[in-house]
Design an enzyme around this catalytic site. Structure first.
Site, PDB file in Angstrom:
ATOM      1  N   THR A  14       0.836  -1.207   0.000  1.00  0.00           N
ATOM      2  CA  THR A  14       0.000   0.000   0.000  1.00  0.00           C
ATOM      3  C   THR A  14       0.868   1.254   0.000  1.00  0.00           C
ATOM      4  N   ARG A  21       1.859   6.967  -6.762  1.00  0.00           N
ATOM      5  CA  ARG A  21       0.818   7.886  -7.234  1.00  0.00           C
ATOM      6  C   ARG A  21       1.155   9.334  -6.881  1.00  0.00           C
ATOM      7  N   CYS A  42      -5.894 -12.585   4.953  1.00  0.00           N
ATOM      8  CA  CYS A  42      -7.132 -12.802   5.685  1.00  0.00           C
ATOM      9  C   CYS A  42      -7.997 -13.858   5.007  1.00  0.00           C
ATOM     10  N   THR A 273      10.268   6.042  12.878  1.00  0.00           N
ATOM     11  CA  THR A 273      10.904   5.315  13.988  1.00  0.00           C
ATOM     12  C   THR A 273      11.894   6.238  14.698  1.00  0.00           C
ATOM     13  N   ILE A 278      14.010   6.286   8.845  1.00  0.00           N
ATOM     14  CA  ILE A 278      13.348   4.976   8.806  1.00  0.00           C
ATOM     15  C   ILE A 278      11.932   5.093   9.373  1.00  0.00           C
ATOM     16  N   ALA A 280       7.960   3.017   9.832  1.00  0.00           N
ATOM     17  CA  ALA A 280       7.422   1.657   9.938  1.00  0.00           C
ATOM     18  C   ALA A 280       5.907   1.676  10.068  1.00  0.00           C
ATOM     19  N   GLY A 282       2.189  -1.199  10.146  1.00  0.00           N
ATOM     20  CA  GLY A 282       1.646  -2.554  10.177  1.00  0.00           C
ATOM     21  C   GLY A 282       1.785  -3.281  11.500  1.00  0.00           C
ATOM     22  N   TYR A 427     -33.790   3.128   8.589  1.00  0.00           N
ATOM     23  CA  TYR A 427     -34.759   2.117   9.015  1.00  0.00           C
ATOM     24  C   TYR A 427     -35.803   1.821   7.950  1.00  0.00           C
ATOM     25  N   LYS A 435     -35.922   1.594  16.577  1.00  0.00           N
ATOM     26  CA  LYS A 435     -34.782   1.832  17.478  1.00  0.00           C
ATOM     27  C   LYS A 435     -33.736   0.779  17.154  1.00  0.00           C
TER      28      LYS A 435
HETATM   29  C1  LIG Z   1      -4.460 -16.259   8.609  1.00  0.00           C
HETATM   30  C2  LIG Z   1      -4.605 -14.815   8.837  1.00  0.00           C
HETATM   31  C3  LIG Z   1      -5.877 -14.264   8.864  1.00  0.00           C
HETATM   32  C4  LIG Z   1      -6.044 -12.901   9.085  1.00  0.00           C
HETATM   33  N1  LIG Z   1      -7.302 -12.394   9.098  1.00  0.00           N
HETATM   34  C5  LIG Z   1      -7.461 -11.060   9.274  1.00  0.00           C
HETATM   35  C6  LIG Z   1      -8.750 -10.486   9.218  1.00  0.00           C
HETATM   36  O1  LIG Z   1      -9.740 -11.191   8.999  1.00  0.00           O
HETATM   37  N2  LIG Z   1      -8.868  -9.150   9.405  1.00  0.00           N
HETATM   38  C7  LIG Z   1      -7.765  -8.356   9.632  1.00  0.00           C
HETATM   39  O2  LIG Z   1      -7.931  -7.151   9.785  1.00  0.00           O
HETATM   40  N3  LIG Z   1      -6.543  -8.873   9.681  1.00  0.00           N
HETATM   41  C8  LIG Z   1      -6.356 -10.197   9.515  1.00  0.00           C
HETATM   42  N4  LIG Z   1      -5.103 -10.717   9.543  1.00  0.00           N
HETATM   43  C9  LIG Z   1      -3.966  -9.819   9.864  1.00  0.00           C
HETATM   44  C10 LIG Z   1      -3.472  -9.046   8.649  1.00  0.00           C
HETATM   45  O3  LIG Z   1      -3.205  -9.903   7.617  1.00  0.00           O
HETATM   46  C11 LIG Z   1      -2.250  -8.268   9.074  1.00  0.00           C
HETATM   47  O4  LIG Z   1      -2.604  -7.387  10.109  1.00  0.00           O
HETATM   48  C12 LIG Z   1      -1.636  -7.460   7.959  1.00  0.00           C
HETATM   49  O5  LIG Z   1      -1.324  -8.262   6.880  1.00  0.00           O
HETATM   50  C13 LIG Z   1      -0.374  -6.741   8.469  1.00  0.00           C
HETATM   51  O6  LIG Z   1       0.282  -6.097   7.430  1.00  0.00           O
HETATM   52  P1  LIG Z   1       1.841  -5.953   7.431  1.00  0.00           P
HETATM   53  O7  LIG Z   1       2.219  -5.260   6.189  1.00  0.00           O
HETATM   54  O8  LIG Z   1       2.283  -5.393   8.719  1.00  0.00           O
HETATM   55  O9  LIG Z   1       2.380  -7.449   7.417  1.00  0.00           O
HETATM   56  P2  LIG Z   1       2.206  -8.562   6.318  1.00  0.00           P
HETATM   57  O10 LIG Z   1       0.999  -8.313   5.516  1.00  0.00           O
HETATM   58  O11 LIG Z   1       2.294  -9.867   7.018  1.00  0.00           O
HETATM   59  O12 LIG Z   1       3.467  -8.367   5.395  1.00  0.00           O
HETATM   60  C14 LIG Z   1       4.769  -8.473   5.916  1.00  0.00           C
HETATM   61  C15 LIG Z   1       5.667  -9.070   4.857  1.00  0.00           C
HETATM   62  O13 LIG Z   1       6.985  -8.699   5.139  1.00  0.00           O
HETATM   63  C16 LIG Z   1       7.830  -9.754   4.741  1.00  0.00           C
HETATM   64  N5  LIG Z   1       9.105  -9.612   5.455  1.00  0.00           N
HETATM   65  C17 LIG Z   1       9.304  -9.647   6.797  1.00  0.00           C
HETATM   66  N6  LIG Z   1      10.608  -9.469   7.071  1.00  0.00           N
HETATM   67  C18 LIG Z   1      11.226  -9.322   5.881  1.00  0.00           C
HETATM   68  C19 LIG Z   1      12.561  -9.117   5.522  1.00  0.00           C
HETATM   69  N7  LIG Z   1      13.510  -9.028   6.443  1.00  0.00           N
HETATM   70  N8  LIG Z   1      12.866  -8.993   4.236  1.00  0.00           N
HETATM   71  C20 LIG Z   1      11.924  -9.084   3.277  1.00  0.00           C
HETATM   72  N9  LIG Z   1      10.650  -9.292   3.566  1.00  0.00           N
HETATM   73  C21 LIG Z   1      10.299  -9.400   4.861  1.00  0.00           C
HETATM   74  C22 LIG Z   1       7.075 -10.986   5.124  1.00  0.00           C
HETATM   75  O14 LIG Z   1       7.522 -12.088   4.359  1.00  0.00           O
HETATM   76  C23 LIG Z   1       5.646 -10.576   4.810  1.00  0.00           C
HETATM   77  O15 LIG Z   1       5.237 -11.032   3.546  1.00  0.00           O
HETATM   78  C24 LIG Z   1      -4.904 -12.077   9.302  1.00  0.00           C
HETATM   79  C25 LIG Z   1      -3.623 -12.623   9.269  1.00  0.00           C
HETATM   80  C26 LIG Z   1      -3.471 -13.977   9.034  1.00  0.00           C
HETATM   81  C27 LIG Z   1      -2.103 -14.543   8.998  1.00  0.00           C
HETATM   82  C1  LIG Z   2      -3.841  -3.518  -3.306  1.00  0.00           C
HETATM   83  C2  LIG Z   2      -2.517  -2.967  -2.806  1.00  0.00           C
HETATM   84  C3  LIG Z   2      -1.411  -3.379  -3.687  1.00  0.00           C
HETATM   85  C4  LIG Z   2      -2.533  -1.439  -2.625  1.00  0.00           C
HETATM   86  O1  LIG Z   2      -2.927  -0.838  -3.686  1.00  0.00           O
HETATM   87  P1  LIG Z   2      -3.714   0.545  -3.688  1.00  0.00           P
HETATM   88  O2  LIG Z   2      -3.560   0.981  -5.060  1.00  0.00           O
HETATM   89  O3  LIG Z   2      -3.320   1.487  -2.624  1.00  0.00           O
HETATM   90  O4  LIG Z   2      -5.207   0.126  -3.300  1.00  0.00           O
HETATM   91  P2  LIG Z   2      -6.492   0.012  -4.223  1.00  0.00           P
HETATM   92  O5  LIG Z   2      -6.292  -0.861  -5.372  1.00  0.00           O
HETATM   93  O6  LIG Z   2      -7.615  -0.308  -3.289  1.00  0.00           O
HETATM   94  O7  LIG Z   2      -6.692   1.504  -4.767  1.00  0.00           O
HETATM   95  C5  LIG Z   2      -6.893   2.525  -3.868  1.00  0.00           C
HETATM   96  C6  LIG Z   2      -6.603   3.796  -4.602  1.00  0.00           C
HETATM   97  O8  LIG Z   2      -7.517   3.984  -5.677  1.00  0.00           O
HETATM   98  C7  LIG Z   2      -8.296   5.133  -5.459  1.00  0.00           C
HETATM   99  N1  LIG Z   2      -9.653   4.821  -5.910  1.00  0.00           N
HETATM  100  C8  LIG Z   2     -10.388   3.762  -5.565  1.00  0.00           C
HETATM  101  N2  LIG Z   2     -11.561   3.813  -6.203  1.00  0.00           N
HETATM  102  C9  LIG Z   2     -11.564   4.920  -6.958  1.00  0.00           C
HETATM  103  C10 LIG Z   2     -12.505   5.534  -7.823  1.00  0.00           C
HETATM  104  N3  LIG Z   2     -13.696   4.978  -8.050  1.00  0.00           N
HETATM  105  N4  LIG Z   2     -12.174   6.685  -8.409  1.00  0.00           N
HETATM  106  C11 LIG Z   2     -10.978   7.251  -8.177  1.00  0.00           C
HETATM  107  N5  LIG Z   2     -10.052   6.708  -7.371  1.00  0.00           N
HETATM  108  C12 LIG Z   2     -10.350   5.548  -6.770  1.00  0.00           C
HETATM  109  C13 LIG Z   2      -8.175   5.419  -4.003  1.00  0.00           C
HETATM  110  O9  LIG Z   2      -8.391   6.778  -3.696  1.00  0.00           O
HETATM  111  C14 LIG Z   2      -6.756   4.999  -3.730  1.00  0.00           C
HETATM  112  O10 LIG Z   2      -5.872   5.954  -4.227  1.00  0.00           O
HETATM  113  P3  LIG Z   2      -5.054   6.962  -3.256  1.00  0.00           P
HETATM  114  O11 LIG Z   2      -4.403   6.124  -2.203  1.00  0.00           O
HETATM  115  O12 LIG Z   2      -4.115   7.619  -4.183  1.00  0.00           O
HETATM  116  O13 LIG Z   2      -6.092   7.877  -2.707  1.00  0.00           O
HETATM  117  C15 LIG Z   2      -2.264  -3.361  -1.360  1.00  0.00           C
HETATM  118  O14 LIG Z   2      -3.297  -2.819  -0.561  1.00  0.00           O
HETATM  119  C16 LIG Z   2      -2.204  -4.813  -1.162  1.00  0.00           C
HETATM  120  O15 LIG Z   2      -1.221  -5.454  -1.461  1.00  0.00           O
HETATM  121  N6  LIG Z   2      -3.287  -5.408  -0.648  1.00  0.00           N
HETATM  122  C17 LIG Z   2      -3.358  -6.808  -0.464  1.00  0.00           C
HETATM  123  C18 LIG Z   2      -2.663  -7.226   0.825  1.00  0.00           C
HETATM  124  C19 LIG Z   2      -3.474  -6.943   2.028  1.00  0.00           C
HETATM  125  O16 LIG Z   2      -3.917  -5.832   2.256  1.00  0.00           O
HETATM  126  N7  LIG Z   2      -3.635  -8.002   2.854  1.00  0.00           N
HETATM  127  C20 LIG Z   2      -4.369  -7.875   4.051  1.00  0.00           C
HETATM  128  C21 LIG Z   2      -5.820  -7.899   3.774  1.00  0.00           C
HETATM  129  S1  LIG Z   2      -6.357  -9.523   3.277  1.00  0.00           S
END
Ligand SMILES: Cc1cc2nc3c(=O)[nH]c(=O)nc-3n(C[C@H](O)[C@H](O)[C@H](O)COP(=O)(O)OP(=O)(O)OC[C@H]3O[C@@H](n4cnc5c(N)ncnc54)[C@H](O)[C@@H]3O)c2cc1C
Ligand SMILES: CC(C)(COP(=O)(O)OP(=O)(O)OC[C@H]1O[C@@H](n2cnc3c(N)ncnc32)[C@H](O)[C@@H]1OP(=O)(O)O)[C@@H](O)C(=O)NCCC(=O)NCCS
Ligand SMILES: Cc1cc2nc3c(=O)[nH]c(=O)nc-3n(C[C@H](O)[C@H](O)[C@H](O)COP(=O)(O)OP(=O)(O)OC[C@H]3O[C@@H](n4cnc5c(N)ncnc54)[C@H](O)[C@@H]3O)c2cc1C
Ligand SMILES: CC(C)(COP(=O)(O)OP(=O)(O)OC[C@H]1O[C@@H](n2cnc3c(N)ncnc32)[C@H](O)[C@@H]1OP(=O)(O)O)[C@@H](O)C(=O)NCCC(=O)NCCS
Lengths: 549, 549
Positions: A14, A21, A42, A273, A278, A280, A282, A427, A435
């Site tokens: 993200t 962008r 998730c 941080t 740096i 951070a 997530g 509603y 309510k």
């Molecule tokens: C099974 C499961 C179900 C979940 N369900 C939900 C849900 O329903 N709703 C919800 O809100 N959240 C859910 N979560 C939590 C959600 O996925 C996390 O909160 C979210 O992905 C955190 O984003 P992140 O970028 O911090 O970490 P991540 O998305 O985990 O990404 C971190 C990445 O960094 C990489 N990485 C780490 N260290 C290094 C390194 N040294 N060098 C290179 N790469 C590295 C890892 O390989 C990993 O791919 C779930 C998580 C799991 C595992």
């Molecule tokens: C998808 C991903 C690559 C990020 O991409 P992203 O481009 O920021 O996210 P989206 O594809 O939802 O697009 C959102 C952007 O489109 C814009 N947008 C969405 N709908 C739009 C519309 N109808 N018109 C104009 N803009 C629109 C939003 O404003 C946003 O742009 P901005 O951040 O510049 O404001 C990243 O979120 C990702 O890897 N997701 C999967 C992993 C993950 O989240 N795992 C945990 C949950 S399972």
């Protein structure tokens, strides 16, 4: 400007997309240790269970498509092995070739996520014992199920993900046993709410052991044997460890970045941080809980996504976007139930000595007269001083997600229970009642705050060994016939005014009904007829029975 | 203290119940002209359609049960025919006996509701022409359908209730034709949103005439004939008039109470009328719209219930509870669609010269990778100065109710689009996406406000006769093959950076995709490569096609 990003999923991807962008000309390199980026963590449990059929659906982007669209240098299978803040460089290991190289940065973004806790129990490395965090974990579990056709699984740890796994393994045809160290499943819930989940698990024939820990794993006759601290042994075919996660902050620590008391990376409100170059986001960061002001880590995808976007804005346009912290709004489908929470549960407020009042109400997903309405139980905690909402929990079926989002938004905006009573929801009979459950929670809380009503909890009643409370069942004769609380006297609400003389004036009188609504009317009648100590049983008989069963 | 209440349904019954809970000793008389009190007005269409099977389900209370529980003097079939404020008396006609008597009060509460508009059209009193407001109306319609077995019905007026009736008559087996004077159904929606409803009605084979009025009704060969102002005639078996309602403020007017410009009873923030001993709530009152500061009437059950409770508090404990006004949050199921709105639509803001910016986005009811996700279209209007949210409209299927409640709550709390972007919703795949539709609406609006993006509307593009805009289809070749906008040039997004030379720099460039998301990426690329006039088509091709079809 050259940005390096560590981690290519929720927070990392993200940040990268929004960075591009906002700045078409900067250089962005995104390192991901795994093969995959941008996948749906998730969704993993649902792919294992078969609800998500197509594995490809788990991937939002591939390294190629993402790199192409956002003009990024996406390096998967590339682990960052060290950060050298003084030189503004990182050390990277190409996991394909084994090659190690350094890469310099102007700004570095960490989104390494969290890692599953794996306690050093005897036998924990046996085949058939899994944790679930990423796609390879998922593939291993799925393959194991397909090839070995296990009949039974043990899920250790009954948090949100543990229960999702229990459901999905069940869905995949396995019998499931859950082992949980706490007295309840889902610790963000208070006990009486978790008890509703316990009931539901029973109806689904999911076995569970509470107050129970695993002490070891072993192999026996080709199967796994899980030994519990109660000395009981469970024979099983596979184990999912879902005990919890911890921030993957090893790299940050080694680089000398400040870690907090939770082990997470300390960041300021701009997500920076302790090193100025740096940043951070997530699962790996520690942040201040806006309600308790204590430090915490939020392991949730929504906040990770939001942080990534805020961070990109701060990187490109200077520090101007403030991250306000998460109120830990979480939800899970647990078989037919939906379980959700936001803010801080009562028991945690208690531990932190934060003054709070709790209230339990029951309501209907939509108008009772329109088919398909289903019950939900709502518990809120609020400040006894100003009524500010501190936490909410809901267990129900349909429409739980809608109400938890309203509570979450209310908490985020510092709203009070008075505000809840006046939330103007949409509603029409298929969607709500005149309510809303959220309004009712607010109205009841308001009555407590303003002294219109006094409440007693199921805990206080069940601990009342010396008959301090006079229990008064005010339901209809039909309802009373089906069973009541032990020792309760029965006077139907609609006859109450004619039987006031029969009720003692020197006791704490507790009129009760199914959910508390009619008892509220009874309380008001009694209070105004001179009864000084009148209490409504919060959540009524329904909560009492669920919690004490 | 002696309270008289006129009207025994939403506002009246709620006031009575809370009054009694707060004051066990006062005298409360509730007059209701009809036979029934406390019934589910909002359920009436669904009883007619058969979704609610049991007529008894429509009644929350009977005069007897309600009177008994709350110790009230409930007088149904009792019409108040005059109010004498000077003497603090009302004149009542017992509709059973014809007897007329007076009753004195200390405080009088008016909750007389609204009455359907019945324009003086030729033939409007024919048999088979109905309005729907209460239980007798419902019984008449139901009986007519059962006895006459009509095959076809005309619904005149396509507001929320008109469309609910269209659906329910269809559900009862009738063919339905809708006649609507405006250019669209559901006037609280902007045209592009209503157009989604038009599309849906077509798929359900519901005929409708827009920009069309009824000029007369007549009988012909045993059937009804509806003549339209287009001179077309429709033969039908029954007609539902659903043109609108007006406040039933006749009594109040005759008593000399101040009425407002809308015809509603003027009340202050404590719900007190111009006479200090008379209060009013519900459909009959005029109140200030908190967004536009203009006078309006809210014809909704939620606000009526909330007002009733606030009023009772003010009556018993003195004026301390302020009614803040309604933001007109409404919802309707229209066949498979859910249609909802809150706040003020763009076109109304325009009429009132309130500065506003609109934005349309499309999103998914929950994570796309989890089965069953359905699309929804969101339109928001916000202040271009500070980003305050002014209105929101949603058309979709699942989860529309959840998002409209969030928007409504945001508006009630004076939230901005920045706040929307950060609403912390509960996310798990069955319930939402990591970015909720509400977040996305906020993010896009934030980009507009901060100048990250410029938007153009479907209206501006479709009015562009002299080629001011350069239309750039940036979708994939497959998508483009299936059809695009007339005159559009095709360059897929992922090749855009290599084809910048082909795009004119002296035109307004409009990259577009299905919904606007990819076009947003394209806009950012172009803007940063020196294209000065770049616009995203708000709502993308989807909105353009729906609105211009
Ligand atoms: C099974 C499961 C179900 C979940 N369900 C939900 C849900 O329903 N709703 C919800 O809100 N959240 C859910 N979560 C939590 C959600 O996925 C996390 O909160 C979210 O992905 C955190 O984003 P992140 O970028 O911090 O970490 P991540 O998305 O985990 O990404 C971190 C990445 O960094 C990489 N990485 C780490 N260290 C290094 C390194 N040294 N060098 C290179 N790469 C590295 C890892 O390989 C990993 O791919 C779930 C998580 C799991 C595992
Ligand atoms: C998808 C991903 C690559 C990020 O991409 P992203 O481009 O920021 O996210 P989206 O594809 O939802 O697009 C959102 C952007 O489109 C814009 N947008 C969405 N709908 C739009 C519309 N109808 N018109 C104009 N803009 C629109 C939003 O404003 C946003 O742009 P901005 O951040 O510049 O404001 C990243 O979120 C990702 O890897 N997701 C999967 C992993 C993950 O989240 N795992 C945990 C949950 S399972
Ligand atoms: C078919 C239909 C569907 C609806 N659907 C919805 C919906 O989905 N969502 C929503 O929010 N709202 C809906 N509404 C609107 C909602 O019902 C009203 O907003 C609400 O009932 C208003 O409450 P009230 O107390 O002002 O009036 P009412 O509930 O109408 O009560 C007024 C009562 O006063 C009585 N009365 C009037 N004058 C006198 C007199 N002089 N003497 C004695 N009695 C008198 C009337 O007989 C009437 O029973 C719907 C309404 C209808 C008719
Ligand atoms: C039902 C009706 C008679 C009003 O009765 P009411 O007693 O105010 O409403 P409810 O039955 O929902 O009860 C709400 C009360 O119970 C309390 N309550 C609800 N659940 C409770 C619980 N679990 N514990 C304690 N109190 C509870 C609420 O706080 C409220 O009391 P308060 O106003 O003193 O705070 C009136 O609303 C009515 O006639 N409705 C039907 C007509 C109508 O609204 N039509 C339009 C919509 S279709």
């Amino acid at each position: 400007m050259k940005y390096l990003i560590i981690g290519g999923v929720a927070g990392g991807a993200t940040t990268a997309a929004r960075l591009r962008r906002l700045d078409e000309n900067c250089e962005i390199v995104m390192f991901e240790r795994g093969e995959y980026i941008s996948y749906a963590n998730c969704g993993l449990p649902y792919y294992i269970g078969g609800t998500i059929e197509d594995r490809d659906n788990l991937f939002v982007q591939t390294p190629e498509t993402f790199g192409q669209r956002f003009n990024l240098d996406v390096r998967n299978l590339s682990e960052v092995t060290a950060i050298h803040p003084a030189e503004k460089k990182v050390e990277v290991k190409n996991l394909r070739t084994g090659e190690v190289y350094t890469e310099s940065y102007d700004k570095l973004v960490l989104s390494p996520g969290a890692e599953p806790v794996k306690p050093p129990l005897p036998g924990i490395h046996q085949e058939g014992i899994f944790t679930l965090r990423n796609v390879p974990d998922t593939d291993k579990i799925k393959q194991y199920i397909e090839e070995r056709k296990p009949r039974h699984a043990v899920v250790v740890g009954a948090g949100f993900i543990g229960l999702e796994m229990a459901e999905n393994l069940h869905q995949a045809g396995l019998d499931v046993t859950i082992v949980e160290m706490a007295e309840q499943v889902m610790t963000p819930l208070d006990y009486s709410m978790a008890a509703l989940v316990h009931q539901h698990l029973k109806t689904k024939h999911v076995e569970f052991f509470l107050n129970t820990a695993v002490s070891s794993f072993s192999k026996s006759k080709g199967r796994l044997e899980v030994t519990l601290n109660t000395t009981r042994k469970i024979e099983t075919d596979m184990v999912i460890l879902s005990i919890g996660v911890r921030p993957d902050s090893r790299l940050a620590k080694a680089a000398g970045l400040e870690l907090g008391q939770t082990g997470g990376i300390v960041v300021n409100e701009f997500l920076q941080t302790s090193d100025e170059h740096i940043y951070a986001v997530g699962d790996a960061i520690e942040f201040t809980n806006p309600i308790t002001q204590t430090k915490m880590i939020t392991y949730l995808a929504g906040p990770a996504n939001k942080q990534g976007r805020i961070l990109a804005d701060n990187l490109v346009k200077g520090h101007h976007r403030v991250y306000k912290g998460s109120v830990n709004t979480a939800i899970a489908k647990v078989f037919d139930l939906t379980v959700a929470s936001t803010g801080v549960p009562g028991k945690m407020l208690g531990k932190l000595n934060i003054p709070h009042t709790d209230s339990i109400t029951h309501a209907s997903s939509h108008a009772g007269y329109y088919p398909g309405a289903l019950p939900m139980t709502v518990k809120i905690s609020f400040s006894p001083e100003d009524g500010r909402l501190l936490g909410a929990q809901i267990v129900g079926y349909d429409g739980v997600d809608k109400r938890i989002d309203l509570f979450s938004t209310a908490i985020q905006h510092g709203a009070t229970v008075y505000d809840l009573a006046e939330i103007e929801h949409a509603y029409a009979p298929p969607f709500a009642s005149a309510k809303d459950p959220v309004n009712i929670a607010g109205m009841v809380a308001q009555n407590i705050l303003e002294g219109v009503t006094k409440m007693v909890s199921w805990r206080e009643i069940s601990a009342d060994s010396d008959g301090e409370y006079y229990l008064l069942d005010i339901r209809t004769p039909d309802e009373y016939q089906l069973g009541s609380m032990e020792g309760a006297v029965h006077i139907p609400l609609d006859e109450l005014r004619d039987h006031l003389d029969e009720i003692p004036r020197d006791k704490k009188v507790v009129p009760f009904c199914g959910v508390g609504l009619r008892a509220h009317v009874a309380c008001r009648i009694l209070s105004q007829h001179g009864f000084e100590e009148v209490y409504n049983l919060s959540g009524g008989l329904k909560t009492y029975e669920t919690a004490t069963q």
